[in-house]
Design an enzyme around this catalytic site. Structure first.
Site, PDB file in Angstrom:
ATOM      1  N   ASP A   1      -0.236  91.763  45.667  1.00 26.34           N
ATOM      2  CA  ASP A   1      -0.999  93.011  46.181  1.00 26.34           C
ATOM      3  C   ASP A   1      -2.321  92.961  45.871  1.00 26.34           C
ATOM      4  O   ASP A   1      -2.832  92.322  45.043  1.00 26.34           O
ATOM      5  CB  ASP A   1      -0.076  94.336  45.372  1.00 26.34           C
TER       6      ASP A   1
ATOM      7  N   ASN B   1       7.540  81.722  36.112  1.00 27.73           N
ATOM      8  CA  ASN B   1       6.526  82.683  36.668  1.00 27.73           C
ATOM      9  C   ASN B   1       5.479  83.382  36.010  1.00 27.73           C
ATOM     10  O   ASN B   1       5.832  83.605  34.553  1.00 27.73           O
ATOM     11  CB  ASN B   1       7.566  83.794  37.310  1.00 27.73           C
TER      12      ASN B   1
ATOM     13  N   GLU C   1       6.128  85.012  32.354  1.00 28.63           N
ATOM     14  CA  GLU C   1       4.699  85.579  31.196  1.00 28.63           C
ATOM     15  C   GLU C   1       4.928  84.700  30.088  1.00 28.63           C
ATOM     16  O   GLU C   1       4.522  85.457  29.118  1.00 28.63           O
ATOM     17  CB  GLU C   1       4.447  86.882  31.482  1.00 28.63           C
TER      18      GLU C   1
ATOM     19  N   GLU D   1       4.183  87.426  43.354  1.00 26.71           N
ATOM     20  CA  GLU D   1       3.932  88.851  43.041  1.00 26.71           C
ATOM     21  C   GLU D   1       2.712  89.405  43.664  1.00 26.71           C
ATOM     22  O   GLU D   1       1.755  89.857  42.840  1.00 26.71           O
ATOM     23  CB  GLU D   1       4.185  89.197  41.787  1.00 26.71           C
TER      24      GLU D   1
END
Length: 365
Positions: A284, A216, A176, A282
């Site tokens: 969800d 990432n 990030e 990641e």
């Protein structure tokens, strides 16, 4: 990100998947969503007919992972489902700077060691997460001068990556670093300048030359300003000979607005053309704000998982997917956004329609 409002196109998204699964989603809906667990439901875990996700992924040459906590491994069913369904383990918090290296001369390797040992015992790969991140930093970092911070970064990376050399196959080296289309204002950027990203990758490569090193980030999954900035950053790093080998596209999604699967695939394609391995890192999908019945919410969730994974899996640069947890019993979502059902298994480890959606996508249907 240009969101697709899913509810408006529900029939278009759901029907192809339902047809591909022979109606399996509709048949399973009642038992997965409504029925309470039998007394032995947890200990008699059964994903239903068909091969485990792990086998379906391996048949495609893909990784399928889950973010894991060492506390979860104390639960027998958690450990059994993890080993059966996934071939990649990602420590959710145990390898972040503050938990693993809370003081300059203090290391807390125990929790991470347990996860790495579990993976080795069950023939799973491990991706370490995350070496350099602006969050979950120990307090001492804030007081360091520029040169002290540079040295601390090197020592931290060498200490963590060096310990697990040969046992952890990949690392999220920098996490990030972007805030929209700009570099995020972090202690690393403030004191070390833009070159800190390249320095971190070089340090990780020196600590383990065989490890696959990832950048990432979130909000870069589709096409848009931040995704374009990430692409430009990675292209520049690769052109400069920085050992960055892969990119992780975070996807903490809400069901009513999610990225267009075709745009995600296009982004995977252009990143792969740089020579990078591309992973959904990641994932969800939160449901609580959908204004429809719970069974329909779970069908929508399944379709989102299915469409995005199916689109990406067709791209040559795509390397695999990691879910940020795997059971609704244990999810970061509950603490940050309120109670929800974001993952593939419910709180009793029963596979949800989302599980079937993922399996169908992995099988190319």
């Amino acid at each position: 990100m240009r969101p697709t409002i899913f509810v408006l196109a529900l029939g278009v998204l759901l029907l192809p998947m339902l047809a591909a699964s022979g109606g399996e989603f509709s048949r399973r809906r009642g038992s997965v969503v409504v029925a309470g667990p039998a007394p032995d439901a947890v200990t008699s875990f059964n994903p239903g007919p068909g091969i485990p996700l792990r086998q379906a992924a391996e048949n495609r040459g893909l990784l399928i992972g889950a973010a894991v906590s060492p506390e979860g491994l104390r639960e027998a069913t958690y450990a059994r489902v993890l080993a059966q369904e996934f071939n990649l383990l990602v420590p959710e918090n145990a390898m972040k700077w503050e938990p693993i290296h809370p003081k300059p001369s203090v290391w807390n390797f125990g929790p991470a060691d347990r996860l790495v040992s579990f993976a080795a015992d069950h023939q799973m790969k491990v991706k370490g997460h995350a070496l350099i991140w602006h969050s979950q930093l120990p307090g001492y970092v804030a007081s360091l001068s520029a040169e002290e911070l540079r040295q601390a970064v090197r020592e931290h990376i060498q200490g963590v990556v060096g310990r697990y050399r040969g046992r952890v196959q990949a690392w999220d080296v920098v996490n990030e670093a972007l805030d929209g289309p700009n570099l995020r204002n972090t202690p690393f950027l403030e004191r070390l300048g833009e070159g800190y990203i390249a320095e971190a990758f070089h340090a990780a490569h020196a600590a383990d030359p065989d490890a696959v090193l990832f950048y990432n980030d979130y909000g870069c999954e589709g096409l848009g300003p931040k995704a374009n900035r990430q692409f430009a950053l990675l292209r520049a790093l690769r052109a400069a000979g920085v050992p960055v080998h892969g990119v992780g596209l975070q996807m903490h999604l809400i069901a009513q607005a999610f990225p267009c699967p075709e745009e995600v695939a296009a982004n995977v394609r252009r990143l792969g053309a740089l020579g990078l391995r591309v992973q959904i890192s990641e994932m969800d999908v939160r449901l609580r704000e959908l204004s429809c019945s719970e069974p329909m919410q779970l069908q929508i969730q399944a379709a989102i998982y299915h469409r995005i994974l199916a689109a990406c899996a067709r791209e040559r640069g795509f390397d695999g997917i990691t879910f940020w947890g795997f059971t609704d019993k244990h999810s970061w979502v509950h603490q940050h956004f309120g109670a929800d059902q974001p993952l593939l298994f419910d709180t009793e480890y029963r596979p949800k329609p989302a599980y079937q959606g993922v399996r169908v996508a992995l099988q190319g249907r």
